[in-house]
Design a protein around this motif. Structure first.
Motif, PDB file in Angstrom:
ATOM      1  N   ASP A 177       5.057   1.141  24.015  1.00 44.16           N
ATOM      2  CA  ASP A 177       4.500   0.106  23.133  1.00 44.16           C
ATOM      3  C   ASP A 177       3.578   0.711  22.094  1.00 44.16           C
ATOM      4  N   ASP A 178       2.900   1.834  22.437  1.00 46.24           N
ATOM      5  CA  ASP A 178       2.035   2.502  21.464  1.00 46.24           C
ATOM      6  C   ASP A 178       2.836   3.039  20.295  1.00 46.24           C
ATOM      7  N   THR A 179       4.057   3.510  20.568  1.00 46.82           N
ATOM      8  CA  THR A 179       4.910   4.003  19.490  1.00 46.82           C
ATOM      9  C   THR A 179       5.247   2.886  18.516  1.00 46.82           C
ATOM     10  N   ILE A 180       5.633   1.739  19.052  1.00 54.11           N
ATOM     11  CA  ILE A 180       5.951   0.589  18.183  1.00 54.11           C
ATOM     12  C   ILE A 180       4.729   0.187  17.379  1.00 54.11           C
ATOM     13  N   ARG A 181       3.585   0.090  18.052  1.00 58.40           N
ATOM     14  CA  ARG A 181       2.359  -0.353  17.388  1.00 58.40           C
ATOM     15  C   ARG A 181       1.946   0.640  16.293  1.00 58.40           C
TER      16      ARG A 181
ATOM     17  N   ALA B  38       0.811  -1.214   0.000  1.00 59.31           N
ATOM     18  CA  ALA B  38       0.000   0.000   0.000  1.00 59.31           C
ATOM     19  C   ALA B  38       0.845   1.264   0.000  1.00 59.31           C
ATOM     20  N   SER B  39       1.926   1.270   0.725  1.00 56.80           N
ATOM     21  CA  SER B  39       2.796   2.451   0.794  1.00 56.80           C
ATOM     22  C   SER B  39       4.121   2.034   1.410  1.00 56.80           C
ATOM     23  N   PRO B  40       5.187   2.835   1.221  1.00 57.33           N
ATOM     24  CA  PRO B  40       6.470   2.514   1.863  1.00 57.33           C
ATOM     25  C   PRO B  40       6.350   2.429   3.385  1.00 57.33           C
ATOM     26  N   LYS B  41       5.504   3.293   3.987  1.00 57.06           N
ATOM     27  CA  LYS B  41       5.348   3.251   5.444  1.00 57.06           C
ATOM     28  C   LYS B  41       4.730   1.927   5.892  1.00 57.06           C
TER      29      LYS B  41
ATOM     30  N   CYS C  65       8.373   6.703  11.858  1.00 55.09           N
ATOM     31  CA  CYS C  65       9.442   6.210  12.736  1.00 55.09           C
ATOM     32  C   CYS C  65      10.470   7.312  12.929  1.00 55.09           C
ATOM     33  N   PRO C  66      10.744   7.743  14.156  1.00 54.51           N
ATOM     34  CA  PRO C  66      11.786   8.754  14.367  1.00 54.51           C
ATOM     35  C   PRO C  66      13.138   8.268  13.831  1.00 54.51           C
ATOM     36  N   GLU C  67      13.889   9.171  13.250  1.00 59.94           N
ATOM     37  CA  GLU C  67      15.156   8.774  12.624  1.00 59.94           C
ATOM     38  C   GLU C  67      16.105   8.116  13.627  1.00 59.94           C
ATOM     39  N   LYS C  68      16.157   8.640  14.854  1.00 66.28           N
ATOM     40  CA  LYS C  68      17.074   8.084  15.844  1.00 66.28           C
ATOM     41  C   LYS C  68      16.630   6.707  16.335  1.00 66.28           C
ATOM     42  N   LEU C  69      15.367   6.360  16.086  1.00 67.66           N
ATOM     43  CA  LEU C  69      14.873   5.063  16.536  1.00 67.66           C
ATOM     44  C   LEU C  69      15.305   3.928  15.608  1.00 67.66           C
TER      45      LEU C  69
END
Length: 466
Positions: free
Chosen positions: A45-49, A12-15, A58-62
């Motif tokens: 966990d919400d960030t990962i999900r 569907a998309s790169p993301k 996704c933050p670049e530093k992550l």
């Protein structure tokens, strides 16, 4: 009641593709929850999900933290600019990118094929200093870096059954038999190793299913042990020694869980051979003697196999009388062999294999100044008796025979046998067979003024570099 994970469409998309691959490495490969991964990389966990379902960037530093936590060797860091960043900057920090193979592919990094709860670091003398990482499930990531190559998306693992059935166990045995045949015919590298590893990774998950009753549970552990042996042998032949040791240890534990003494003996034989190959004959001797524990439960063929491993270890240690005694014990046991008593995986250990293996032990004595005829006679028998089903074994016996003649016999005769060996080794993907050729080339250096020998050395160099 927990929500069902959102179905992802990587096209569907790169993301979404980024999220789908992240979910696969978190859940299917590393068996982590969102909360567990979040703790490792210091986010919620919400960030990962949210990243996985494509609703959050996704933050670049992550990205590099995800690579470190999941063992993906820089894939997410490299891919981040393609998905979330400025396209003009997507090749920055080149030194941090995954290493590339000569054909432009991404080289694999650390492997966590099997969780053995035990050290799988390289033994002393190991030729491999870096673990491999299998990128089968993330092929869409790897091909994203190859302009003009169609993208292949493999993000959804085959689910395990809810319970193990007899036909599942039959299939594992059949897979082990097929892959073992490929290994003997084509060598353990390339497609053979990749197919073997993927099979073992999947069937290992069956061991954790609840509700598998005895004796089905014992049969399952025995089948998985057999497949583990095949995978370890493939890793050993391609000189991925850390993975080979991990697979052998895993197979040994499965065999012990199944109370399968025959598989246990085969496992210790392979561990012994690997350590001897790596230049650790004392450890190899220990493994061989562990395999012989309760030898009354083993067939005569299995005893011969393990006595041969002892002989090879003693020969590398320079202990002549112990070597000859072990060869004699192997011969005595083999004389009592009854193939009808042997398990199916021991069919390989026939007259050809026995002579080739004992020939290897006597070869080391011959190079140390002892009678070379004892080794050459056995290698010749091995070459004559091996069928096309065991091309690699025949090629390796030919190569050893040529090396022995080059060092202690007629170099011109060695040239003829060496070319025959090259005809077969050139068709294999076997690092061990290639290493034996290098040894032949080194032995031939003393006779390089002979034109035929010089030609053989040139062909060896071309073959091992191919």
């Amino acid at each position: 009641m927990p929500q069902r994970p959102k179905k992802l469409d990587p096209t569907a998309s790169p993301k979404w593709k980024f999220g789908a691959v992240l979910r696969h490495w978190r859940k299917e490969v590393n068996n982590l929850s969102c909360a567990e991964l979040g703790k490792l990389v210091h986010v919620s966990d919400d960030t990962i999900r949210s990243i996985e379902v494509g609703i959050r960037k996704c933050p670049e530093k992550l990205a590099p933290k995800l690579d470190e936590a999941l063992g993906t060797d820089g894939v997410f860091e490299h891919w981040w600019p393609e998905v979330f960043g400025d396209a003009d900057n997507k090749r920055r920090d080149a030194d941090k990118h995954p290493k590339r193979s000569p054909d432009g592919g991404v080289s694999p990094g650390r492997s966590r094929m099997l969780d053995l709860h035990a050290s799988t670091s390289a033994p002393a003398g190991s030729a491999e200093s870096v673990h491999r990482r299998n990128f089968l499930a993330a092929a869409s990531v790897a091909t994203a870096f190859l302009p003009g190559i169609p993208s292949l998306t493999l993000t959804e693992a085959t689910p395990l059954p809810t319970r193990v059935k007899p036909r599942d166990i039959e299939q594992i045995w059949e897979a082990a038999t097929v892959i073992s045949g490929w290994d003997n015919s084509y060598g353990g590298g390339g497609m053979v190793r990749e197919a073997a590893t993927a099979q073992l990774r999947w069937v290992a998950g069956l061991l954790h299913l609840n509700g598998t009753n005895e004796p089905l549970r014992s049969e399952l552990f025995a089948a998985v042990s057999r497949l583990g042996l095949v995978v370890g042998a493939s890793d050993f032949d391609s000189c991925h020694h850390d993975d080979a040791q991990a697979a052998f240890v895993f197979a040994a534990r499965c065999a012990e869980e199944a109370k399968e003494w025959h598989l246990r003996a085969k496992t210790y034989s392979l561990l012994a051979r690997q350590q001897i190959w790596l230049g650790n004959p004392d450890e190899g001797l220990t493994y061989a003697e562990l395999g012989l524990a309760r030898s009354d439960r083993l067939t005569a063929t299995e005893q011969a196999m393990l006595q041969t491993a002892r002989a090879r270890a003693f020969a590398k240690l320079g202990q002549v009388q112990q070597t000859l005694s072990a060869v004699s014990a192997a011969d005595d046991a083999f004389a009592k062999s009854n193939p009808s008593e042997d398990p199916s995986w021991m069919r390989y250990y026939d007259v050809a294999q026995h002579n080739g293996d004992t020939g290897h032990a006597l070869y080391d004595l011959a190079l140390a100044g002892h009678d070379p005829a004892r080794a050459s006679d056995r290698f010749l028998t091995a070459v004559q008796e091996h069928t096309d089903a065991y091309v690699r074994s025949r090629a390796m016996s030919r190569t050893k025979l040529a090396s022995l003649l080059m060092a202690r016999g007629d170099p011109r005769q060695a040239v003829v046998i060496g070319h025959d060996a090259l005809d077969e080794v050139g068709r294999l993907r076997s690092r061990r067979a290639a290493d034996d050729l290098r040894e032949l080339g080194a032995a031939a250096a003393e006779h390089s003024r002979i034109g035929d020998v010089a030609d053989l050395r040139e062909r060896i160099a071309a073959t091992v570099q191919a």
